[in-house]
Design a protein around this motif. Sequence first.
Motif, PDB file in Angstrom:
ATOM      1  N   SER A   1       8.065  -3.276   8.455  1.00  0.00           N
ATOM      2  CA  SER A   1       8.978  -2.293   7.868  1.00  0.00           C
ATOM      3  C   SER A   1       8.217  -1.480   6.822  1.00  0.00           C
ATOM      4  CB  SER A   1      10.155  -3.004   7.198  1.00  0.00           C
ATOM      5  OG  SER A   1       9.713  -3.673   6.020  1.00  0.00           O
ATOM      6  N   ASN A   2       8.798  -0.380   6.409  1.00  0.00           N
ATOM      7  CA  ASN A   2       8.184   0.446   5.367  1.00  0.00           C
ATOM      8  C   ASN A   2       7.911  -0.360   4.106  1.00  0.00           C
ATOM      9  OD1 ASN A   2       7.842   2.940   6.553  1.00  0.00           O
ATOM     10  ND2 ASN A   2       9.023   4.045   5.017  1.00  0.00           N
ATOM     11  N   ASP A   3       8.886  -1.161   3.691  1.00  0.00           N
ATOM     12  CA  ASP A   3       8.735  -1.934   2.454  1.00  0.00           C
ATOM     13  C   ASP A   3       7.652  -2.992   2.582  1.00  0.00           C
ATOM     14  OD1 ASP A   3      10.681  -0.493   1.128  1.00  0.00           O
ATOM     15  OD2 ASP A   3      12.302  -1.862   1.668  1.00  0.00           O
ATOM     16  N   GLU A   4       7.607  -3.672   3.738  1.00  0.00           N
ATOM     17  CA  GLU A   4       6.568  -4.689   3.950  1.00  0.00           C
ATOM     18  C   GLU A   4       5.184  -4.048   4.002  1.00  0.00           C
ATOM     19  OE1 GLU A   4       9.039  -7.934   6.662  1.00  0.00           O
ATOM     20  OE2 GLU A   4       8.208  -6.127   7.586  1.00  0.00           O
ATOM     21  N   ALA A   5       5.075  -2.950   4.734  1.00  0.00           N
ATOM     22  CA  ALA A   5       3.791  -2.249   4.839  1.00  0.00           C
ATOM     23  C   ALA A   5       3.339  -1.755   3.471  1.00  0.00           C
ATOM     24  CB  ALA A   5       3.906  -1.088   5.818  1.00  0.00           C
ATOM     25  N   ARG A   6       4.294  -1.269   2.673  1.00  0.00           N
ATOM     26  CA  ARG A   6       3.954  -0.798   1.328  1.00  0.00           C
ATOM     27  C   ARG A   6       3.386  -1.941   0.493  1.00  0.00           C
ATOM     28  NH1 ARG A   6       8.546   1.004  -0.083  1.00  0.00           N
ATOM     29  NH2 ARG A   6       8.206   3.248   0.162  1.00  0.00           N
ATOM     30  N   ARG A   7       4.015  -3.097   0.574  1.00  0.00           N
ATOM     31  CA  ARG A   7       3.534  -4.242  -0.208  1.00  0.00           C
ATOM     32  C   ARG A   7       2.085  -4.584   0.147  1.00  0.00           C
ATOM     33  NH1 ARG A   7       5.311 -10.636   0.296  1.00  0.00           N
ATOM     34  NH2 ARG A   7       3.381 -11.402  -0.600  1.00  0.00           N
ATOM     35  N   TYR A   8       1.800  -4.692   1.431  1.00  0.00           N
ATOM     36  CA  TYR A   8       0.444  -5.073   1.832  1.00  0.00           C
ATOM     37  C   TYR A   8      -0.556  -3.955   1.553  1.00  0.00           C
ATOM     38  CZ  TYR A   8       2.715  -9.061   3.996  1.00  0.00           C
ATOM     39  OH  TYR A   8       3.451 -10.205   4.210  1.00  0.00           O
ATOM     40  N   PHE A   9      -0.126  -2.712   1.695  1.00  0.00           N
ATOM     41  CA  PHE A   9      -1.038  -1.605   1.411  1.00  0.00           C
ATOM     42  C   PHE A   9      -1.380  -1.561  -0.077  1.00  0.00           C
ATOM     43  CE2 PHE A   9      -2.206   2.927   0.894  1.00  0.00           C
ATOM     44  CZ  PHE A   9      -3.248   2.961   1.810  1.00  0.00           C
ATOM     45  N   ARG A  10      -0.411  -1.822  -0.938  1.00  0.00           N
ATOM     46  CA  ARG A  10      -0.667  -1.874  -2.377  1.00  0.00           C
ATOM     47  C   ARG A  10      -1.678  -2.980  -2.711  1.00  0.00           C
ATOM     48  NH1 ARG A  10       3.472  -0.059  -6.082  1.00  0.00           N
ATOM     49  NH2 ARG A  10       3.328  -2.054  -7.175  1.00  0.00           N
ATOM     50  N   GLU A  11      -1.548  -4.133  -2.073  1.00  0.00           N
ATOM     51  CA  GLU A  11      -2.495  -5.221  -2.302  1.00  0.00           C
ATOM     52  C   GLU A  11      -3.878  -4.854  -1.778  1.00  0.00           C
ATOM     53  OE1 GLU A  11       0.638  -8.953  -2.439  1.00  0.00           O
ATOM     54  OE2 GLU A  11      -0.675  -8.789  -0.707  1.00  0.00           O
ATOM     55  N   MET A  12      -3.903  -4.141  -0.643  1.00  0.00           N
ATOM     56  CA  MET A  12      -5.170  -3.660  -0.113  1.00  0.00           C
ATOM     57  C   MET A  12      -5.837  -2.700  -1.098  1.00  0.00           C
ATOM     58  SD  MET A  12      -5.924  -1.690   3.526  1.00  0.00           S
ATOM     59  CE  MET A  12      -4.261  -2.076   4.042  1.00  0.00           C
ATOM     60  N   ILE A  13      -5.044  -1.800  -1.665  1.00  0.00           N
ATOM     61  CA  ILE A  13      -5.569  -0.855  -2.662  1.00  0.00           C
ATOM     62  C   ILE A  13      -6.222  -1.615  -3.810  1.00  0.00           C
ATOM     63  CG2 ILE A  13      -4.901   0.785  -4.474  1.00  0.00           C
ATOM     64  CD1 ILE A  13      -2.813   1.908  -2.540  1.00  0.00           C
ATOM     65  N   LEU A  14      -5.533  -2.625  -4.332  1.00  0.00           N
ATOM     66  CA  LEU A  14      -6.067  -3.378  -5.477  1.00  0.00           C
ATOM     67  C   LEU A  14      -7.389  -4.063  -5.127  1.00  0.00           C
ATOM     68  CD1 LEU A  14      -2.773  -4.945  -6.921  1.00  0.00           C
ATOM     69  CD2 LEU A  14      -4.029  -2.948  -7.769  1.00  0.00           C
ATOM     70  N   GLY A  15      -7.445  -4.675  -3.940  1.00  0.00           N
ATOM     71  CA  GLY A  15      -8.670  -5.365  -3.530  1.00  0.00           C
ATOM     72  C   GLY A  15      -9.827  -4.414  -3.295  1.00  0.00           C
ATOM     73  N   ILE A  16      -9.576  -3.315  -2.568  1.00  0.00           N
ATOM     74  CA  ILE A  16     -10.650  -2.364  -2.267  1.00  0.00           C
ATOM     75  C   ILE A  16     -11.070  -1.608  -3.524  1.00  0.00           C
ATOM     76  CG2 ILE A  16     -11.317  -0.352  -0.891  1.00  0.00           C
ATOM     77  CD1 ILE A  16     -11.003  -2.922   0.715  1.00  0.00           C
ATOM     78  N   GLU A  17     -10.100  -1.271  -4.382  1.00  0.00           N
ATOM     79  CA  GLU A  17     -10.440  -0.628  -5.652  1.00  0.00           C
ATOM     80  C   GLU A  17     -11.377  -1.523  -6.462  1.00  0.00           C
ATOM     81  OE1 GLU A  17      -7.772   1.687  -8.815  1.00  0.00           O
ATOM     82  OE2 GLU A  17      -7.444  -0.490  -8.933  1.00  0.00           O
TER      83      GLU A  17
END
Length: 434
Positions: A181-197
Motif C-alpha cells: 500500500s502507499n503507507d507501507e511503501a512510504r514507511r520502507y522508502f523512508r527507512e531506505m532513505i535513512l540507510g542510504i543517506e
Amino acid sequence: MQEHELVEPSSSSESIPKRRVRPPSVVVETLGATTMETKDGRKINNYLLREEIGRGAFGTVHLGIDTDTDKSYAIKEFSKSRLRRKERSDMLRQSGPRGRGRGGIGLGVGRPGMGAGKPSNPLDLVRGEMAILKKLNHPHVVKLFEVLDDPNDDSLYMVFEMAQKGVLMKVDVDQVAKPYSNDEARRYFREMILGIEYLHNNDIVHRDIKPDNLLLSSGGMLKIVDFGVSEMFKGNDDKLKKSAGSPAFMAPELCIAHHGEISGKAADIWSMGITLYCLIYGRPPFRTSSLVDLLDMIRDDSIHYEKSTDPDLLDLFYKLLERDPSKRITMLEMRNHPWVTNRGKLPMITEEENCRALVTEITEEEMANAIKSVANIFTVMKAVTKFKRHSRSWSQHSLNKMMNEVKKQDEEAQNKEILGIEKGAMHLSINHPI
C-alpha cells in the motif's frame, strides 16, 4: 526529462518505527575454526548451518544457529579459491589506470587490501568489507558479528544478524509480486532513505540497491545488505567509471558503453526510484529477458504509471527516475518531498541525527588491523569470556588494557609458551565505538 505515461490500482497503513541507537560494533575474527559434519548437519565452530536462504555470485547464505545460545544468524559462506581468483583478476585490472582514477577502497569481498602481494591470511580476502562493516553503526544497515576460517576447508564464513522476515519483495521478470500500500511503501522508502543517506554521508555508494538487498527484521525494520559491489569515494568526489549492480535497477547513464565518470550517489537514487516502483506496482518498469533490450529500454523507453497513482507519488517518481543525473532529485530534496513526509504529517529525523555516528576514512593501518592476531589461544578464550561479562560499550583503551592483562597472566602461568600460530591460532579484533 523522459516521457512518463499514466495507465491503471493499489492501498493500507503502518506506523513508522522510532530510531533505536545501537551499541558499538563488536566483530570477532576466528582463524583455526573447525568444520564438522554432525547428525544435525554441517557445523562451523558453534554455528550449525541449516537450510540455504540466499545465494550470490561469491557465496551462499545459510540460516545458522549458535548452539551455545540458540540464536539465529545469517551466515554467508564464501569459496576462498573463487575469492582469490577474483582478487587476481582485480589486481590485473588495477595494474593500469584505476577505473575510478584514484586509489580508493572497494567493499567487494574479493578485492585486495591496501597493498599488493599474497594475503597474509585468508581473512585478508574479505578485510575490505570487514573494515567497513565493523565501523558502520546504523539501524538500517546489516550488522556483522563474526568472520571464521577453517584452514583445512575452502570456505570462509561471515556471520550477520538475522533478518527473520526475509527480502522486502521478491522481484521476478515473469511475475508480478503483491504490491505494498502507499503507507507501507512510504514507511520502507523512508527507512531506505535513512540507510542510504547514512552510507552516502560516510562516502559509500551501495551500487546494487534493489528489493532483494533490503531485508526485514523480526520487528519489520528494513536492513540494507550486500556490499559486494559497493565503493568508497573521497570527499565530495563520488564519480565512478565502472558499471555494477543488477541491470533492471541500473541508472540509464550506466547503460551506455564507455560512459565515462558518473555520480555514484545519483545512480543509487535512480535505483531507489526503481525499488519504490516495485513496491508500488509489484514489478520493475522495464522487463525483458534480453539484456541488450533491457539496457535500451532503460535508456530510451517511457515509464508507465497507473492512473490511480497519488499525484505526490507521481511527482516523486518523475524526480527519482529523471534520466539526466544532473537534474535528478538529491537526497536532501527527497527527504523533504511531500509524499515522503505525507505532506508534513511525518517529518523525517534530521540528517544530523541520522548521520551522527559518521565513520572516519578507512586508513591503511585500519585495513591492516581489520584482523588483529593474538599469539596464545588461551589468552583469546579468557579475554572473550571476560569481555562477555562486561559492557560492550567499553572504550578501545579499556579493551586493549584488558587483553594485555590477560596476556600477562597467561605468560606468567605458562612461561610464555606460544601455541602453534602457523597452524591456525584463533584471532580476535574488537572495534571501538565510533
